[in-house]
Design an enzyme around this catalytic site. Sequence first.
Site, PDB file in Angstrom:
ATOM      1  N   ASP A 351       0.869  -1.170   0.000  1.00 38.26           N
ATOM      2  CA  ASP A 351       0.000   0.000   0.000  1.00 38.26           C
ATOM      3  C   ASP A 351       0.913   1.230   0.000  1.00 38.26           C
ATOM      4  OD1 ASP A 351      -2.421   1.492   0.282  1.00 38.26           O
ATOM      5  OD2 ASP A 351      -1.902   1.792   2.384  1.00 38.26           O
ATOM      6  N   ASP A 546      -1.730  -0.631   6.238  1.00 37.35           N
ATOM      7  CA  ASP A 546      -1.801  -0.041   7.573  1.00 37.35           C
ATOM      8  C   ASP A 546      -2.715  -0.811   8.514  1.00 37.35           C
ATOM      9  OD1 ASP A 546      -4.335   0.612   6.731  1.00 37.35           O
ATOM     10  OD2 ASP A 546      -3.928   2.744   6.486  1.00 37.35           O
ATOM     11  N   ASP A 550      -7.137  -1.501   4.902  1.00 33.84           N
ATOM     12  CA  ASP A 550      -6.772  -2.576   3.991  1.00 33.84           C
ATOM     13  C   ASP A 550      -7.081  -3.958   4.555  1.00 33.84           C
ATOM     14  OD1 ASP A 550      -5.553  -0.762   2.062  1.00 33.84           O
ATOM     15  OD2 ASP A 550      -3.998  -0.484   3.565  1.00 33.84           O
TER      16      ASP A 550
END
Length: 652
Positions: A351, A546, A550
């Site tokens: 990410d 995080d 997600d």
Amino acid sequence: MANCCSNGSCSVTPATLSANKTDKISQKGPITRAVISFVLLIGGITMSATNISFFENQWVRLVWYLIAYFPVGIPVLKEAWEAMKEKDIFNEFTLMSIATIGAFFIGEYPEGVAVMLFYSIGELFQQAAVNRAKRNIGALLDVRPEKASVIRDNGIETVLSEEVSVGETVEVKVGERVPLDGIMLTDSGSFNTSALTGESVPRNIKKEEEVLAGMIATDSVCRIKVTRPFGQSALARILELVQNATERKAPAEQFIRKFARIYTPVVTMLAVLIVVLPWMWSLIDPEFMYLFNDWLYRGLVFLVISCPCALVISIPLGYFGGIGAASRQGILFKGGNYLDAITRINTVVLDKTGTVTKGVFEVQDIIPEEGFSKEELLHAVAIVETQSNHPIAKAIVSSVPKERIPFAQPVNVKEVAGQGLEAELDGKKILAGNMKLLETNGIAYPPEVADIPETTVLCAVDGKYAGYIVVADELKEDAKVAVEELRKAGIKDIVMLSGDKQAIVSKLAGELGIDRAYGDLLPEGKVQRFEELSINPGNKVSFVGDGINDAPVLAMSDVGIAMGGLGSDVAIETADVVIQTDQPVKIPMAIRIGKATRQIVIQNITMAFGVKLIVLILGAGGLATLWEAVFADVGVSLLAILNAIRIMRKKF
């Protein structure tokens, strides 16, 4: 007794510090019994060697060695009996009991005592290794002070940390550890967070920011308002995570447990056959001289060396050592199975925000449309963004002094996933988000906005475009190094996913040397891209995020890694591995620790099987004695244990 392989299973679990004291006390009795047995054994061997007259009597020798046998033998015989009552007949206690009773039966008294004595000594070393691993983990993680200084009506009271209630204020002096999680009341303070994150660099915490139990105040006296009770602190959750980690067995552990359940009865039957088959052959071939005591001795040697203790204690201890080594670096594996799984990862999906970038946004520019001022645009967006916890929202809100934000509160606030916010303010409909939000609502905006590489927050008031705010994020210092080390660790494919503009994502990917980068993704878009990667059976994919936004992708990945998950319930619940710092360089480190752990486990399996196979063959052929068998068994166990705990001191 360590009970290292009863029923083919082995349990190595971390204990609290108070339990470690009990472990030390429990060692004293077995050590005393082993010393008594050893002294009597050496005394008996010495008297036999020097031909002491009274010791030549067979009954005197039998009684002497029985007295030497009982201190170490009775506990094992008792364990064997208890196991048999539970219908667990084939275990290491049974093997040792049969071997030593058989040795006494054929008159090999010293060897019968030696087998039980050195087996017990091996068990003591195993238990000491387990206890040491427990203490290492306990000392590493359980750094919460037992007492806290609480500010109450009568002044400052020192009480047990468990007695402090949520909402009370505690005072922490320079050099003291924070006893409970809370909110900083002092203007600012510097804290050493190494006990929680593995990082020695002090962290500056400002007023109203979170302070966690285990941190050390380094520069000033601080006052903290308690937000969680002692047993529910972030550190308590981390302790629980590590304590439960060994319950999730790696494939190698599961295999050994199943193998031992089959292996132990098989070798017992083979030992019986070593005794019986030559006798049956002697009935067919009269010239074959069958001596029962000789073949029974060979069967007993076979039994002693076949004990699977070295395998079923050293393998779990190896994984536990890996979990401890990772914890020391601020990397929390939720089980030995994930230590094993991370070694097979060949694709890493990152990410962007909060993983490779700092996730700390700042307002760079405010571009209002004609008819709106910068102040009006910023205030309208900031008031709406007070209803969001997104890092970009926080950056916009923090750019406006609190006293300048009107008291009017937005109503009918609606969050549109992956797009932004809709709200009503003073009777006007406000939109604040990305270009998709305006497009969805049919609001036109200048086409040049799409070419801006930085993150933009667009605003519309009552269906009319009002302007945009430019917000920028920064790459983390170690992000490029992390990508390079992932390559060295054997990761062939590195992918970046983000909800940010494709232009921003592509630019960052180019700076980092990442293969593929996909931007403009809604949460379901990330899932779709991830599924495209994971659908290939040859891909073993790890997602790093995080742990909050997600969660779906973390749950889908072969190994989900949460970055900066300290104190985040979602991260700890969803991810398989939690990296307590925000350092992406810890990702390749986690892979290296997993590979080092697996290497040690393979070494132990190879060593144990190799040595045992050689001595088993020698024993069956009459070329190895009980002395050699017991030394080989205990020696292999000790070498495997020392190899397993070696990872705790290894540098990564």
